[in-house]
Design an enzyme around this catalytic site. Structure first.
Site, PDB file in Angstrom:
ATOM      1  N   GLY A   1       0.783  -1.226   0.000  1.00 21.33           N
ATOM      2  CA  GLY A   1       0.000   0.000   0.000  1.00 21.33           C
ATOM      3  C   GLY A   1       0.812   1.271   0.000  1.00 21.33           C
ATOM      4  O   GLY A   1       1.989   1.284  -0.255  1.00 21.33           O
ATOM      5  N   SER A   2       0.179   2.384   0.324  1.00 17.91           N
ATOM      6  CA  SER A   2       0.729   3.726   0.400  1.00 17.91           C
ATOM      7  C   SER A   2       0.015   4.640  -0.592  1.00 17.91           C
ATOM      8  O   SER A   2      -1.175   4.463  -0.832  1.00 17.91           O
ATOM      9  CB  SER A   2       2.239   3.745   0.176  1.00 17.91           C
ATOM     10  OG  SER A   2       2.747   4.986   0.617  1.00 17.91           O
TER      11      SER A   2
END
Length: 216
Positions: free
Chosen positions: A185-186
């Site tokens: 993610g991010s």
């Protein structure tokens, strides 16, 4: 079907699953516990496979459109002052990636790479206001043939601890092709000329390589 960045992780996960499944059914424990542990083991393997999936995307290549580099949700649309490359005002569109999104990064436009730099940093949560400047990140600038430039920034988060960036300066690239990978993610920030026409809204879900974020 799976991204090249996941080959080693998938192999390790598969081996561990086989070992765990063998151990579970060799140990003398209640059958209901064997079944439960087996389901959990297979479930964890499925999560790893899902994480590294690389679905085929068809990009309608256009010299007038900027496509989303990643899958996720639009969390920011605002004018900001960039101090790394442009030293001026730009229009920023941020796409937040959850752990269940496809994590492949794709080139938002075609053109020539004029800047590609890695920055070590912190691991603040991706939605933190200072994550764009303080977190581990990579910055890439593409010079389009219409003489406009688009910059995108891969940003690590609290879970994302490895950013892969394939962009090399002076390389000519095609819109929609793989440009990297962010594990777990991010977010990705896209910096555009201030007069760019935005085609998405806040909280809208987008697909990398397909959804048009804006047009020149």
């Amino acid at each position: 079907m799976f991204h090249k960045e996941g080959k080693q992780s998938i192999l390790i996960a598969f081996i561990l699953t086989v070992v765990l499944m063998s151990a579970i059914w060799l140990v003398l424990i209640p059958e209901w516990l064997q079944i439960s542990l087996s389901i959990i083991s297979i479930g964890l393997l499925f999560i790893i496979l899902q994480f590294f999936r690389n679905p085929k995307r068809i990009t309608n290549q256009s010299d007038s459109s900027i496509v989303s580099p990643v899958d996720g949700k639009v969390v920011v649309i605002e004018k900001v002052t960039d101090t790394e490359y442009f030293n001026g005002e730009r229009l920023m569109i941020s796409v937040f990636m959850s752990p269940i999104n496809v994590h492949v990064t794709r080139y938002p436009i075609s053109g020539k790479i004029t800047y590609s730099k890695y920055h070590p940093g912190k691991y603040l949560v991706a939605w933190h206001p200072k994550s764009s400047e303080e977190n581990e990140r990579t910055t890439v600038v593409i010079n389009h043939k219409n003489e406009k430039q688009v910059m995108y920034r891969q940003i690590a988060g609290a879970l994302a601890r490895r950013i892969m960036n394939y962009a090399k300066e002076s390389e000519v690239i095609m819109q929609g092709n793989d440009s990297g990978f962010i594990k777990f993610g991010s977010r990705v920030d896209v910096y555009l000329p201030v007069d760019t026409n935005v085609c998405v809204t806040l909280n809208e879900k987008v697909k990398g390589g397909e959804t048009v974020l804006a047009t020149f």
